[in-house]
Design a protein around this motif. Structure first.
Motif, PDB file in Angstrom:
ATOM      1  N   ALA A   1     -33.313   9.157  52.826  1.00  0.00           N
ATOM      2  CA  ALA A   1     -32.688  10.161  53.195  1.00  0.00           C
ATOM      3  C   ALA A   1     -31.322  10.154  52.608  1.00  0.00           C
ATOM      4  N   GLY A   2     -30.549  11.197  52.663  1.00  0.00           N
ATOM      5  CA  GLY A   2     -29.221  11.368  51.752  1.00  0.00           C
ATOM      6  C   GLY A   2     -29.189  12.465  50.882  1.00  0.00           C
ATOM      7  N   ALA A   3     -27.938  12.846  50.318  1.00  0.00           N
ATOM      8  CA  ALA A   3     -27.882  13.759  49.229  1.00  0.00           C
ATOM      9  C   ALA A   3     -28.470  13.261  47.891  1.00  0.00           C
ATOM     10  N   PRO A   4     -29.376  13.951  47.400  1.00  0.00           N
ATOM     11  CA  PRO A   4     -29.722  13.389  45.877  1.00  0.00           C
ATOM     12  C   PRO A   4     -28.783  13.503  44.641  1.00  0.00           C
ATOM     13  N   GLU A   5     -28.734  12.326  44.032  1.00  0.00           N
ATOM     14  CA  GLU A   5     -27.923  12.557  42.737  1.00  0.00           C
ATOM     15  C   GLU A   5     -28.646  13.298  41.601  1.00  0.00           C
ATOM     16  N   PRO A   6     -27.911  13.863  40.772  1.00  0.00           N
ATOM     17  CA  PRO A   6     -28.879  14.329  39.594  1.00  0.00           C
ATOM     18  C   PRO A   6     -29.646  13.434  38.909  1.00  0.00           C
ATOM     19  N   ALA A   7     -30.907  13.946  38.398  1.00  0.00           N
ATOM     20  CA  ALA A   7     -31.752  12.824  37.753  1.00  0.00           C
ATOM     21  C   ALA A   7     -31.165  12.736  36.399  1.00  0.00           C
ATOM     22  N   PRO A   8     -31.329  11.481  35.747  1.00  0.00           N
ATOM     23  CA  PRO A   8     -30.973  10.994  34.564  1.00  0.00           C
ATOM     24  C   PRO A   8     -31.918  11.932  33.329  1.00  0.00           C
ATOM     25  N   ALA A   9     -31.408  12.061  32.438  1.00  0.00           N
ATOM     26  CA  ALA A   9     -32.191  12.720  31.341  1.00  0.00           C
ATOM     27  C   ALA A   9     -32.475  11.610  30.311  1.00  0.00           C
ATOM     28  N   PHE A  10     -33.594  11.246  29.861  1.00  0.00           N
ATOM     29  CA  PHE A  10     -34.045  10.201  29.124  1.00  0.00           C
ATOM     30  C   PHE A  10     -33.920  10.581  27.700  1.00  0.00           C
ATOM     31  N   ASP A  11     -33.464   9.786  26.794  1.00  0.00           N
ATOM     32  CA  ASP A  11     -33.543  10.053  25.434  1.00  0.00           C
ATOM     33  C   ASP A  11     -34.931   9.494  24.668  1.00  0.00           C
ATOM     34  N   LEU A  12     -35.738  10.252  24.443  1.00  0.00           N
ATOM     35  CA  LEU A  12     -37.254   9.854  24.171  1.00  0.00           C
ATOM     36  C   LEU A  12     -37.314  10.304  22.762  1.00  0.00           C
ATOM     37  N   GLU A  13     -37.696   9.141  21.837  1.00  0.00           N
ATOM     38  CA  GLU A  13     -37.936   9.667  20.342  1.00  0.00           C
ATOM     39  C   GLU A  13     -39.436   9.549  19.878  1.00  0.00           C
ATOM     40  N   PRO A  14     -39.669  11.093  19.452  1.00  0.00           N
ATOM     41  CA  PRO A  14     -41.295  11.059  19.267  1.00  0.00           C
ATOM     42  C   PRO A  14     -41.912   9.988  18.544  1.00  0.00           C
ATOM     43  N   GLN A  15     -43.123   9.801  18.632  1.00  0.00           N
ATOM     44  CA  GLN A  15     -43.826   8.547  17.771  1.00  0.00           C
ATOM     45  C   GLN A  15     -44.522   9.388  16.781  1.00  0.00           C
ATOM     46  N   ARG A  16     -44.313   8.743  15.386  1.00  0.00           N
ATOM     47  CA  ARG A  16     -45.144   9.394  14.524  1.00  0.00           C
ATOM     48  C   ARG A  16     -46.549   9.276  14.536  1.00  0.00           C
ATOM     49  N   GLN A  17     -47.520  10.167  14.137  1.00  0.00           N
ATOM     50  CA  GLN A  17     -49.000  10.056  14.246  1.00  0.00           C
ATOM     51  C   GLN A  17     -49.596   9.842  12.866  1.00  0.00           C
ATOM     52  N   THR A  18     -50.452   8.904  12.902  1.00  0.00           N
ATOM     53  CA  THR A  18     -51.244   8.535  11.702  1.00  0.00           C
ATOM     54  C   THR A  18     -52.349   9.544  11.732  1.00  0.00           C
ATOM     55  N   VAL A  19     -52.701  10.270  10.500  1.00  0.00           N
ATOM     56  CA  VAL A  19     -53.938  11.317  10.183  1.00  0.00           C
ATOM     57  C   VAL A  19     -54.699  10.686   9.072  1.00  0.00           C
ATOM     58  N   THR A  20     -55.924  10.536   9.340  1.00  0.00           N
ATOM     59  CA  THR A  20     -57.035   9.975   8.303  1.00  0.00           C
ATOM     60  C   THR A  20     -58.008  10.936   8.170  1.00  0.00           C
ATOM     61  N   ALA A  21     -58.647  10.883   7.098  1.00  0.00           N
ATOM     62  CA  ALA A  21     -59.933  11.697   6.773  1.00  0.00           C
ATOM     63  C   ALA A  21     -60.773  11.059   5.692  1.00  0.00           C
ATOM     64  N   ARG A  22     -61.960  11.047   5.765  1.00  0.00           N
ATOM     65  CA  ARG A  22     -62.969  10.355   5.033  1.00  0.00           C
ATOM     66  C   ARG A  22     -64.034  11.209   4.430  1.00  0.00           C
ATOM     67  N   VAL A  23     -64.320  11.313   3.228  1.00  0.00           N
ATOM     68  CA  VAL A  23     -65.538  12.187   2.696  1.00  0.00           C
ATOM     69  C   VAL A  23     -66.372  11.522   2.064  1.00  0.00           C
ATOM     70  N   SER A  24     -67.796  11.824   1.691  1.00  0.00           N
ATOM     71  CA  SER A  24     -68.415  11.197   0.825  1.00  0.00           C
ATOM     72  C   SER A  24     -68.968  12.334   0.111  1.00  0.00           C
ATOM     73  N   ALA A  25     -69.168  12.053  -1.391  1.00  0.00           N
ATOM     74  CA  ALA A  25     -69.618  13.036  -2.191  1.00  0.00           C
ATOM     75  C   ALA A  25     -70.582  12.704  -3.152  1.00  0.00           C
ATOM     76  N   ARG A  26     -71.430  13.360  -3.530  1.00  0.00           N
ATOM     77  CA  ARG A  26     -72.620  13.315  -4.499  1.00  0.00           C
ATOM     78  C   ARG A  26     -72.532  14.179  -5.698  1.00  0.00           C
ATOM     79  N   PHE A  27     -72.448  13.771  -6.976  1.00  0.00           N
ATOM     80  CA  PHE A  27     -72.146  14.776  -8.158  1.00  0.00           C
ATOM     81  C   PHE A  27     -73.374  14.375  -9.245  1.00  0.00           C
ATOM     82  N   ALA A  28     -73.700  15.523  -9.899  1.00  0.00           N
ATOM     83  CA  ALA A  28     -74.589  15.388 -10.974  1.00  0.00           C
ATOM     84  C   ALA A  28     -73.600  15.194 -12.181  1.00  0.00           C
ATOM     85  N   ILE A  29     -73.949  14.354 -13.303  1.00  0.00           N
ATOM     86  CA  ILE A  29     -73.120  14.252 -14.313  1.00  0.00           C
ATOM     87  C   ILE A  29     -74.000  14.358 -15.440  1.00  0.00           C
ATOM     88  N   SER A  30     -73.318  14.398 -16.637  1.00  0.00           N
ATOM     89  CA  SER A  30     -73.908  14.680 -17.924  1.00  0.00           C
ATOM     90  C   SER A  30     -74.462  13.404 -18.307  1.00  0.00           C
TER      91      SER A  30
END
Length: 243
Positions: free
Chosen positions: A210-239
């Motif tokens: 009970a009681g009058a609420p105080e303003p909620a704090p605003a958090f300082d949040l730093e975005p977390q970098r994301q790791t992006v990966t990709a893998r392929v398999s290729a088959r070629f004909a060669i001379s």
């Protein structure tokens, strides 16, 4: 992984699809893999929000739960398009039995609603997190950063992996005095964006008071970098190589 095949004794991992699927001395084949990995900024942040209620009367507990759930929804709507979506995961209402006596006696009724809030404008994330955590009997976990399934970062990673496979194939062919003549097969073997799984943290919770609420704090949040990966398999004909 790199493999060159020119006859029927080639490694067994090459599936046979014809009489000369492993290549011949006149038309040898080369198999390579291409990989790509880089970091990029996240596109979304998810918050897990749980509202709770507890009371001796079932109807009262349900009404409190509904009111607190509505407060969360109303608050997120104030941020417009900055909040990409709000999803309700589950709703639970159950009796709490007394440990005393032989008869089953209901001591209280408990209720919870779990929601996931996805934010796409990080400039409001800290303020929204604080205001949600300041709501009555509300628990907040997060944020958990991520990329959208159709993010351009995934496409860029796949393209880089293909270029790496072609470049690697050319390097190996040149080492044999040969050159690539045709692409026979290209397979996407996996990858994606990675971020740490949500930890089982207790989160931030505000109790009823009970009681009058105080303003909620605003958090300082730093975005977390994301790791992006990709893998392929290729088959070629060669001379034919010059050995």
């Amino acid at each position: 992984m790199t493999s060159i095949s020119t006859g029927p004794d080639a490694p067994a991992q090459e599936p046979a699809s014809g009489p000369h699927s492993y290549g011949t001395p006149e038309v040898p084949k080369l198999m390579v893999k291409g990989e790509a990995e880089f970091e990029t900024d996240p596109e979304t942040a998810r918050l897990s929000v749980t509202v709770s209620s507890r009371g001796p009367d079932r109807r009262g507990a349900l009404e409190d739960l509904n009111r607190r759930n509505s407060q969360v929804l109303d608050l997120t709507r104030e941020y417009g398009e900055a909040v990409e979506k709000v999803e309700t995961g589950s709703l639970t209402v159950r009796p709490e039995l007394s440990d005393r006596g032989r008869k089953e006696r209901v001591r209280a009724h408990l209720g919870t609603v779990r929601l996931t809030v996805t934010v796409q404008d990080f400039t409001v994330l800290g303020e929204l997190t604080g205001r949600l955590a300041d709501l009555e009997l509300t628990t907040v976990n997060g944020p958990w950063w991520g990329l959208r399934p159709r993010s351009a970062a995934h496409r860029e990673a796949r393209q880089l992996a293909v270029r790496e496979a072609v470049s690697r194939g050319r390097e190996l062919a040149e080492a044999l005095g040969s050159e690539l003549t045709a692409l026979l097969e290209l397979t996407d073997t996996g990858g994606g964006g990675t971020s740490p799984p949500p930890p089982p943290a207790p989160g931030m919770t505000r109790s009823a008071y009970a009681g009058a609420p105080e303003p909620a704090p605003a958090f300082d949040l730093e975005p977390q970098r994301q790791t992006v990966t990709a893998r392929v398999s290729a088959r070629f004909a060669i001379s034919p190589p010059r050995l």
